[in-house]
Design a protein around this motif. Structure first.
Motif, PDB file in Angstrom:
ATOM      1  N   TRP A   1     -10.296  -2.908   0.580  1.00 19.53           N
ATOM      2  CA  TRP A   1      -9.650  -1.998   1.515  1.00 19.53           C
ATOM      3  C   TRP A   1     -10.359  -2.111   2.861  1.00 19.53           C
ATOM      4  CZ3 TRP A   1      -5.201   0.542   0.678  1.00 19.53           C
ATOM      5  CH2 TRP A   1      -4.790   0.724  -0.638  1.00 19.53           C
TER       6      TRP A   1
ATOM      7  N   CYS B   1      -4.833  -3.135   2.439  1.00 20.98           N
ATOM      8  CA  CYS B   1      -5.298  -3.754   1.209  1.00 20.98           C
ATOM      9  C   CYS B   1      -5.309  -5.263   1.420  1.00 20.98           C
ATOM     10  CB  CYS B   1      -4.352  -3.367   0.072  1.00 20.98           C
ATOM     11  SG  CYS B   1      -4.695  -4.125  -1.503  1.00 20.98           S
TER      12      CYS B   1
ATOM     13  N   THR C   1      -0.105  -5.214  -6.336  1.00 18.64           N
ATOM     14  CA  THR C   1      -0.183  -6.622  -5.959  1.00 18.64           C
ATOM     15  C   THR C   1       0.666  -7.494  -6.864  1.00 18.64           C
ATOM     16  OG1 THR C   1      -1.961  -7.482  -7.358  1.00 18.64           O
ATOM     17  CG2 THR C   1      -2.621  -6.090  -5.522  1.00 18.64           C
TER      18      THR C   1
ATOM     19  N   GLU D   1       0.829  -1.194   0.000  1.00 14.00           N
ATOM     20  CA  GLU D   1       0.000   0.000   0.000  1.00 14.00           C
ATOM     21  C   GLU D   1       0.874   1.258   0.000  1.00 14.00           C
ATOM     22  OE1 GLU D   1      -2.084  -2.903   2.965  1.00 14.00           O
ATOM     23  OE2 GLU D   1      -0.044  -2.264   2.491  1.00 14.00           O
TER      24      GLU D   1
ATOM     25  N   CYS E   1      -2.575   0.175  -4.084  1.00 15.12           N
ATOM     26  CA  CYS E   1      -2.146  -1.134  -3.597  1.00 15.12           C
ATOM     27  C   CYS E   1      -1.631  -1.919  -4.792  1.00 15.12           C
ATOM     28  CB  CYS E   1      -3.294  -1.860  -2.928  1.00 15.12           C
ATOM     29  SG  CYS E   1      -2.898  -3.554  -2.435  1.00 15.12           S
TER      30      CYS E   1
END
Length: 124
Positions: A36, A96, A24, A6, A22
């Motif tokens: 979130w 997140c 990933t 994040e 965020c």
């Protein structure tokens, strides 16, 4: 192992905006729910918003409807939370998470993979 990072937190005044990001490492980004959550001191973790990246369906907590918008970039494997008209009660660590829709949004407690969080502080 899924990684989520994040960013975008900070200190703002009431009425101002922030956008959280965020990033990933989810391999098949469009098969998941990304959400979130937030946790304020001495309070339980609270679900804020969730998006199904494959079809864009979104969910919001009543406390943020009309002020927060969740979105995803399926090329960058990144989910965002645009937070407008921030209030002091929005102050929390924002996390997140990725998982199934049932696990993240419809389970208590929610379960999935979690980031380390980013602090959002809203002064009055």
């Amino acid at each position: 192992e899924v990684q989520l990072v994040e960013s975008g937190g900070g200190l703002v005044q009431a009425g101002e905006s922030l956008r959280l990001s965020c990033a990933t490492s989810v391999f098949t980004f469009d098969d998941y729910a990304l959400g979130w959550f937030r946790q304020a001191p001495r309070r339980e973790r609270e679900a804020v918003s969730c998006i199904i990246t494959g079809d864009g369906i979104t969910y919001y907590a009543d406390s943020v409807k009309g002020r927060f918008t969740i979105s995803s970039d399926n090329v960058k494997n990144t989910v965002y939370l645009q937070m407008n008209n921030l209030k002091p009660e929005d102050t929390a660590v924002y996390y997140c998470a990725v998982g199934s829709l049932k696990g993240l949004w419809f389970s208590d407690p929610p379960f999935g993979s979690w980031g380390q969080g980013t602090q959002v502080t809203v002064s009055s």
